[in-house]
Design a protein around this motif. Structure first.
Motif, PDB file in Angstrom:
ATOM      1  N   VAL A  51       0.849  -1.188   0.000  1.00 46.39           N
ATOM      2  CA  VAL A  51       0.000   0.000   0.000  1.00 46.39           C
ATOM      3  C   VAL A  51       0.886   1.240   0.000  1.00 46.39           C
ATOM      4  CG1 VAL A  51      -1.707   1.348   1.296  1.00 46.39           C
ATOM      5  CG2 VAL A  51      -1.910  -1.148   1.163  1.00 46.39           C
ATOM      6  N   VAL A  52       0.547   2.197  -0.844  1.00 49.52           N
ATOM      7  CA  VAL A  52       1.229   3.493  -0.887  1.00 49.52           C
ATOM      8  C   VAL A  52       0.216   4.563  -0.496  1.00 49.52           C
ATOM      9  CG1 VAL A  52       2.341   5.225  -2.344  1.00 49.52           C
ATOM     10  CG2 VAL A  52       2.853   2.792  -2.671  1.00 49.52           C
ATOM     11  N   LEU A  53       0.602   5.435   0.429  1.00 53.51           N
ATOM     12  CA  LEU A  53      -0.225   6.570   0.838  1.00 53.51           C
ATOM     13  C   LEU A  53       0.493   7.849   0.435  1.00 53.51           C
ATOM     14  CD1 LEU A  53      -2.700   7.690   2.421  1.00 53.51           C
ATOM     15  CD2 LEU A  53      -1.252   7.649   4.474  1.00 53.51           C
ATOM     16  N   THR A  54      -0.201   8.726  -0.281  1.00 53.32           N
ATOM     17  CA  THR A  54       0.420   9.970  -0.729  1.00 53.32           C
ATOM     18  C   THR A  54      -0.630  11.064  -0.847  1.00 53.32           C
ATOM     19  OG1 THR A  54       1.999  10.879  -2.342  1.00 53.32           O
ATOM     20  CG2 THR A  54       0.210   9.513  -3.215  1.00 53.32           C
ATOM     21  N   GLY A  55      -0.205  12.235  -1.327  1.00 54.78           N
ATOM     22  CA  GLY A  55      -1.128  13.361  -1.474  1.00 54.78           C
ATOM     23  C   GLY A  55      -0.910  14.073  -2.792  1.00 54.78           C
ATOM     24  N   THR A  56      -1.843  14.936  -3.142  1.00 56.57           N
ATOM     25  CA  THR A  56      -1.719  15.755  -4.341  1.00 56.57           C
ATOM     26  C   THR A  56      -1.403  17.190  -3.945  1.00 56.57           C
ATOM     27  OG1 THR A  56      -4.111  16.127  -4.320  1.00 56.57           O
ATOM     28  CG2 THR A  56      -3.296  14.362  -5.723  1.00 56.57           C
ATOM     29  N   GLY A  57      -0.765  17.906  -4.857  1.00 54.27           N
ATOM     30  CA  GLY A  57      -0.499  19.316  -4.613  1.00 54.27           C
ATOM     31  C   GLY A  57       0.701  19.552  -3.713  1.00 54.27           C
ATOM     32  N   ARG A  58       0.635  20.651  -2.947  1.00 47.41           N
ATOM     33  CA  ARG A  58       1.790  21.108  -2.164  1.00 47.41           C
ATOM     34  C   ARG A  58       1.972  20.371  -0.847  1.00 47.41           C
ATOM     35  NH1 ARG A  58       1.552  25.985  -0.090  1.00 47.41           N
ATOM     36  NH2 ARG A  58      -0.712  26.161  -0.201  1.00 47.41           N
ATOM     37  N   ALA A  59       0.956  19.649  -0.406  1.00 50.06           N
ATOM     38  CA  ALA A  59       1.008  19.008   0.906  1.00 50.06           C
ATOM     39  C   ALA A  59       0.754  17.511   0.806  1.00 50.06           C
ATOM     40  CB  ALA A  59      -0.018  19.639   1.841  1.00 50.06           C
ATOM     41  N   PHE A  60       1.347  16.781   1.722  1.00 49.28           N
ATOM     42  CA  PHE A  60       0.981  15.380   1.939  1.00 49.28           C
ATOM     43  C   PHE A  60      -0.360  15.352   2.663  1.00 49.28           C
ATOM     44  CE2 PHE A  60       1.099  11.686   4.869  1.00 49.28           C
ATOM     45  CZ  PHE A  60       1.195  10.658   3.943  1.00 49.28           C
ATOM     46  N   CYS A  61      -0.399  15.984   3.828  1.00 52.32           N
ATOM     47  CA  CYS A  61      -1.636  16.148   4.598  1.00 52.32           C
ATOM     48  C   CYS A  61      -1.320  17.035   5.788  1.00 52.32           C
ATOM     49  CB  CYS A  61      -2.166  14.797   5.076  1.00 52.32           C
ATOM     50  SG  CYS A  61      -3.591  14.921   6.202  1.00 52.32           S
ATOM     51  N   VAL A  62      -2.110  18.084   5.992  1.00 54.76           N
ATOM     52  CA  VAL A  62      -1.858  18.993   7.115  1.00 54.76           C
ATOM     53  C   VAL A  62      -2.740  18.691   8.315  1.00 54.76           C
ATOM     54  CG1 VAL A  62      -0.976  20.844   5.654  1.00 54.76           C
ATOM     55  CG2 VAL A  62      -3.435  20.745   6.169  1.00 54.76           C
ATOM     56  N   GLY A  63      -3.348  17.505   8.330  1.00 56.64           N
ATOM     57  CA  GLY A  63      -4.141  17.101   9.483  1.00 56.64           C
ATOM     58  C   GLY A  63      -5.570  17.610   9.423  1.00 56.64           C
ATOM     59  N   GLY A 109       4.828  16.614   0.260  1.00 56.63           N
ATOM     60  CA  GLY A 109       4.860  17.967   0.797  1.00 56.63           C
ATOM     61  C   GLY A 109       4.767  17.907   2.304  1.00 56.63           C
ATOM     62  N   VAL A 110       4.437  19.015   2.930  1.00 57.13           N
ATOM     63  CA  VAL A 110       4.396  19.035   4.387  1.00 57.13           C
ATOM     64  C   VAL A 110       3.394  18.016   4.923  1.00 57.13           C
ATOM     65  CG1 VAL A 110       2.666  20.885   4.483  1.00 57.13           C
ATOM     66  CG2 VAL A 110       4.222  20.525   6.432  1.00 57.13           C
ATOM     67  N   ALA A 111       3.799  17.324   5.975  1.00 57.53           N
ATOM     68  CA  ALA A 111       2.935  16.405   6.713  1.00 57.53           C
ATOM     69  C   ALA A 111       2.837  16.952   8.128  1.00 57.53           C
ATOM     70  CB  ALA A 111       3.508  14.994   6.718  1.00 57.53           C
ATOM     71  N   ALA A 112       1.656  17.440   8.486  1.00 58.17           N
ATOM     72  CA  ALA A 112       1.487  18.105   9.774  1.00 58.17           C
ATOM     73  C   ALA A 112       0.389  17.432  10.571  1.00 58.17           C
ATOM     74  CB  ALA A 112       1.161  19.582   9.572  1.00 58.17           C
ATOM     75  N   GLY A 113       0.513  17.501  11.906  1.00 56.39           N
ATOM     76  CA  GLY A 113      -0.518  16.947  12.772  1.00 56.39           C
ATOM     77  C   GLY A 113      -0.801  15.497  12.446  1.00 56.39           C
ATOM     78  N   ALA A 114      -2.077  15.185  12.229  1.00 55.09           N
ATOM     79  CA  ALA A 114      -2.453  13.809  11.908  1.00 55.09           C
ATOM     80  C   ALA A 114      -1.824  13.336  10.608  1.00 55.09           C
ATOM     81  CB  ALA A 114      -3.970  13.692  11.829  1.00 55.09           C
ATOM     82  N   GLY A 115      -1.486  14.265   9.720  1.00 55.52           N
ATOM     83  CA  GLY A 115      -0.790  13.878   8.501  1.00 55.52           C
ATOM     84  C   GLY A 115       0.566  13.269   8.805  1.00 55.52           C
ATOM     85  N   PHE A 133       8.057  17.653   8.155  1.00 59.08           N
ATOM     86  CA  PHE A 133       7.078  17.220   9.153  1.00 59.08           C
ATOM     87  C   PHE A 133       6.890  18.313  10.196  1.00 59.08           C
ATOM     88  CE2 PHE A 133       9.003  13.288   7.571  1.00 59.08           C
ATOM     89  CZ  PHE A 133       7.877  12.548   7.228  1.00 59.08           C
ATOM     90  N   ASN A 134       5.648  18.520  10.610  1.00 64.13           N
ATOM     91  CA  ASN A 134       5.338  19.469  11.682  1.00 64.13           C
ATOM     92  C   ASN A 134       4.352  18.810  12.630  1.00 64.13           C
ATOM     93  OD1 ASN A 134       4.230  21.660  13.270  1.00 64.13           O
ATOM     94  ND2 ASN A 134       5.201  23.052  11.816  1.00 64.13           N
ATOM     95  N   LEU A 135       4.774  18.607  13.867  1.00 62.15           N
ATOM     96  CA  LEU A 135       3.925  17.939  14.863  1.00 62.15           C
ATOM     97  C   LEU A 135       3.109  19.008  15.571  1.00 62.15           C
ATOM     98  CD1 LEU A 135       6.572  15.411  16.148  1.00 62.15           C
ATOM     99  CD2 LEU A 135       5.322  15.478  13.994  1.00 62.15           C
TER     100      LEU A 135
END
Length: 263
Positions: A51-63, A109-115, A133-135
């Motif tokens: 399984v591959v998890l990814t995102g579109t655009g500038r972010a992976f997921c900001v939560g 891209g940026v992965a923040a919080g739950a991302g 990454f931003n926690l």
């Protein structure tokens, strides 16, 4: 039906893509429900070997989608506000971390919080050199969720995990690699290729064995040596009964390269 999460399977590789680029792939309720159901479906699909998890655009997921969150806060609907943790975030984390097959986070891209939490629940994090990454949890006066209290200390140690959670900042890709948050860092325009190469390598491997190894490591983190030995024994019986094991042993004796089917 929402297209905020897309799903495709090719040659044993399932790709789950967060698809709200205009919102930096933040997680509103509809997206969380669809993501949970999609990850669980991939976990249960015998045709999926990786399984591959990814995102579109500038972010992976900001939560969490904070616009939706603010609306729920203002409405006073506390049940709807906080039920999302057991109803959505926890099942997503469990499915990513416990499914019996390898999982790759392609962090575009940026992965923040739950991302970030979701990425840390994966086996591998291939990170674009422009990502980070931003926690972010304590930055909005919240505790942490989506399993990060379990995964993060195991990746980088208790002290560093506390530091990054207490004092959120964007940890750039290069530092993420040094700390152990990233498995590898690649130029942004090579992320897709690097992910595809790793996914293909894993999909061509003994995926039942891979799944058993990841589950054994997770089990041992919270159990005694004796309990872990018993769990290992069960997984050895499981993998020992597979076609992959029997074929691999025969190939070894014949001095041939084994072919694995995931059965």
């Amino acid at each position: 039906m929402s297209d905020s999460v897309t799903y495709g399977v090719s040659e044993g590789v399932a790709t789950i893509t967060l698809n709200r680029p205009e919102a930096m792939n933040s997680l509103d309720t509809a997206t969380k429900v669809l993501l949970r159901d999609t990850v669980q479906a991939a976990a249960e699909d015998d045709a999926v070997r990786v399984v591959v998890l990814t995102g579109t655009g500038r972010a992976f997921c900001v939560g969490q989608d904070l616009k939706e969150h603010i609306g729920l806060l203002q409405s006073g609907d506390m049940d709807a506000l906080w039920s999302t943790v057991p109803d959505h975030y926890a099942p997503i984390a469990l499915a990513l971390a416990e499914m019996p097959k390898p999982v790759i986070a392609a962090v575009n891209g940026v992965a923040a919080g739950a991302g970030a939490s979701m990425a840390f629940a994966c086996d591998f994090r291939i990170v674009a050199e422009t990502a980070g990454f931003n926690l972010a949890f304590t930055g909005i006066a919240l505790s942490c969720d989506t399993g990060i209290s379990w995964t993060l200390p195991r990746l980088i140690g208790q002290a560093k995990a506390l530091e990054l959670l207490y004092f959120p900042r964007t940890v750039p890709a290069a530092e993420s690699l040094e700390l152990g948050l990233a498995s590898s860092v690649v130029p942004a325009d090579e992320l897709e290729k690097a992910t595809a190469e790793l996914a293909a390598k894993l999909a061509a491997g003994p995926t039942v064995a891979y799944g058993s190894v990841r589950q054994s490591l997770a089990y041992s983190a919270t159990h005694t040596l004796a309990e872990s030995l018993a769990f290992e024994a069960g997984k050895m019986q499981l993998t020992g009964a597979t076609e992959d094991h029997h074929n691999a042993v025969a190939s070894f004796v014949a001095k041939e390269k084994p072919t694995f089917t995931g059965r």
